[in-house]
Design an enzyme around this catalytic site. Structure first.
Site, PDB file in Angstrom:
ATOM      1  N   ASP A   1       0.930  -1.187   0.009  1.00 57.40           N
ATOM      2  CA  ASP A   1      -0.026   0.024   0.027  1.00 57.40           C
ATOM      3  C   ASP A   1       0.827   1.199   0.181  1.00 57.40           C
ATOM      4  O   ASP A   1       1.784   1.231  -0.405  1.00 57.40           O
ATOM      5  CB  ASP A   1      -1.022   0.089   1.113  1.00 57.40           C
ATOM      6  CG  ASP A   1      -2.274   0.450   0.873  1.00 57.40           C
ATOM      7  OD1 ASP A   1      -2.307   1.869   0.768  1.00 57.40           O
ATOM      8  OD2 ASP A   1      -3.360  -0.283   0.702  1.00 57.40           O
TER       9      ASP A   1
ATOM     10  N   HIS B   1      -4.226   5.526   3.657  1.00 50.40           N
ATOM     11  CA  HIS B   1      -4.718   4.404   3.225  1.00 50.40           C
ATOM     12  C   HIS B   1      -4.142   3.265   3.834  1.00 50.40           C
ATOM     13  O   HIS B   1      -5.034   2.282   4.322  1.00 50.40           O
ATOM     14  CB  HIS B   1      -4.582   4.287   1.767  1.00 50.40           C
ATOM     15  CG  HIS B   1      -5.439   3.485   0.810  1.00 50.40           C
ATOM     16  ND1 HIS B   1      -5.134   2.252   0.580  1.00 50.40           N
ATOM     17  CD2 HIS B   1      -6.716   3.673   0.452  1.00 50.40           C
ATOM     18  CE1 HIS B   1      -6.047   1.498   0.061  1.00 50.40           C
ATOM     19  NE2 HIS B   1      -7.142   2.402  -0.050  1.00 50.40           N
TER      20      HIS B   1
ATOM     21  N   SER C   1     -11.262  -1.244  -1.474  1.00 51.38           N
ATOM     22  CA  SER C   1      -9.894  -1.146  -0.679  1.00 51.38           C
ATOM     23  C   SER C   1     -10.105  -1.826   0.846  1.00 51.38           C
ATOM     24  O   SER C   1      -9.163  -2.266   1.279  1.00 51.38           O
ATOM     25  CB  SER C   1      -9.397   0.377  -0.624  1.00 51.38           C
ATOM     26  OG  SER C   1      -8.728   0.574  -1.727  1.00 51.38           O
TER      27      SER C   1
END
Length: 429
Positions: free
Chosen positions: A33, A71, A245
């Protein structure tokens, strides 16, 4: 934590799986990520900082450079946030070990070689690679590079002492105006694409048409948000946790529980377990062209949410007594030449699997098919414009229909569309 605490139905029955004494202990998950805040009070206990790596800055510091790159920290919380510490949440596999692999989060394009390195990083140590990244939605066909493809092959052949690592990928957020088969990572033979369901028991509005999707878990919609960890040692519960996600890491963590229950499982056994234990419930996938079907193997299957919602308790229970699947066979048919101009007509060519089985071969001999895991169709076509108008439907001998490609309006925008040829592999599970 409504997605885990039995506050809603259906749910992924993670709490029931925990009652088997499972928490992900002994399982290592690589989170590929944009980096992770390694000293977050809800994550620091479970992050292996020594073996983590930043493929952008080429060092071992995986802390994001930008305050907006939260994220990966949120993804990691859903997997491995510590239990019983009164901070933020508890991860599905809250005793698993996380290796952070920083791949995204820079404006510099990522090369095929770099992606391959990330997908095979510490292959001898990792059990699951959790991937919540991918190409832009709705536009173009995004191929998997040759080096990345080789990395996935190495992963399933060499990882986990030959049992194969598990590659989980988010299926994409383009909605019904997109199709995940245009994403070479999601449509790959070796990956497990996961999509999203909202608390309204419908496929999330951003979930794509996806014949290669295995299953779904909850993610945020406007009616209710997930909660997870974020940068600056904070917790987050808002629209930033919206998308496949945040479904994929929950799936990765459920797989970790199954591997803890039975470490002998191969990467293909994991796929079989997901198929056999996912549930349709009353989920509305919203795909009017083809509602839920019962396929030739007796499983309910959707064009958007695959075999339904993952069931952690059912998966770990079955894993404990699971008999490993036989060796995988690769069977291929001869090429079927159509050589016809579409000219906006419909049903130019109908070719079913039953028509092709007479010519299916495996390494020079006839290949007897008892069951199918995935079907991949290599299609070659040319176009002058409006590539996104293309629809491709595969029908099995038992009548199961797979929408391998559906209209993608933005891919028909002539500002992006010139006369070209496409040679692409489409996948259905």
């Amino acid at each position: 934590m409504w997605n885990l605490n039995e506050d809603v139905f259906p749910n992924t029955r993670v709490a029931e799986a925990w009652r088997h004494g499972l928490n992900g202990s002994g399982i290592t998950i690589a989170v590929v990520d944009d980096g992770i805040q390694v000293d977050h009070p809800d994550l620091r206990k479970n992050i292996d900082t020594y073996h983590s790596y930043d493929f952008i800055d080429l060092d071992s510091n995986i802390t994001p450079d930008r305050i907006t790159d939260s994220h990966g920290t949120s993804v990691t919380g859903l997997i491995a946030a510590e239990a019983n510490n009164d901070v933020c949440i508890v991860g599905v596999a809250h005793a698993s070990t996380i290796i952070g692999v920083r791949l995204i989060g820079s404006d510099v394009p990522i090369t095929d070689i770099t992606k391959a390195k990330a997908l095979s990083y510490h292959l001898s140590r990792v059990d699951i690679y959790s991937n919540s990244w991918g190409p832009p939605d709705k536009l173009h066909y995004h191929s998997l590079g040759r080096v990345s493809e080789s990395a996935l092959v190495d992963g399933v052949k060499l990882g986990r002492n030959g049992k194969g690592v598990v590659y989980v990928f988010a299926a994409g957020n383009g909605g019904k105006d997109d199709n995940c088969n245009a994403d070479g990572y999601v449509s790959n033979l070796y990956t497990i694409p996961i999509t999203s369901i909202g608390i309204d028991q419908k496929a999330a509005p951003y979930s794509e048409v996806c014949a290669s999707a295995f299953s779904a878990t909850y993610s945020s919609i406007s009616e209710r948000y997930l909660t997870s960890t974020s940068l600056n040692s904070t917790c987050i519960s808002n629209s930033n946790l919206r998308g496949t996600s945040f479904s994929a890491p929950q799936a990765s963590a459920i797989v970790a529980l199954a591997l803890q229950a039975n470490p002998s499982l191969t990467w293909r056994d994991v796929q079989h377990l997901i198929v056999q234990t996912s549930k349709r419930h009353n989920i509305d996938d919203g795909f009017e062209k083809q509602p839920w079907q019962k396929n030739g193997a007796g499983f309910n299957v959707s064009q958007i949410v695959g075999f339904g919602m993952m069931d952690a308790e059912a998966m770990v229970s079955l894993a404990k007594t699971w008999t490993l699947v036989d060796q995988q066979l690769y069977c291929a048919s001869e090429t079927k030449n159509v050589n016809k101009n579409i000219n906006n007509s419909r049903d130019v060519s109908k070719t079913t699997i039953s028509e092709l089985t007479s010519t299916i071969k495996e390494t020079g001999k006839n290949c007897t098919i008892r069951s199918l895991e995935k079907v991949q169709i290599d299609v070659y076509f040319s176009y002058e414009s409006r590539r996104g108008d293309f629809t491709l439907i595969l029908e099995s001998p038992s009548g199961t229909v797979s929408y391998l490609m559906t209209p993608r309006p933005e891919d028909s925008d002539n500002t992006h569309n010139v006369s070209e040829k496409v040679n692409w592999t489409f996948t259905s599970v």
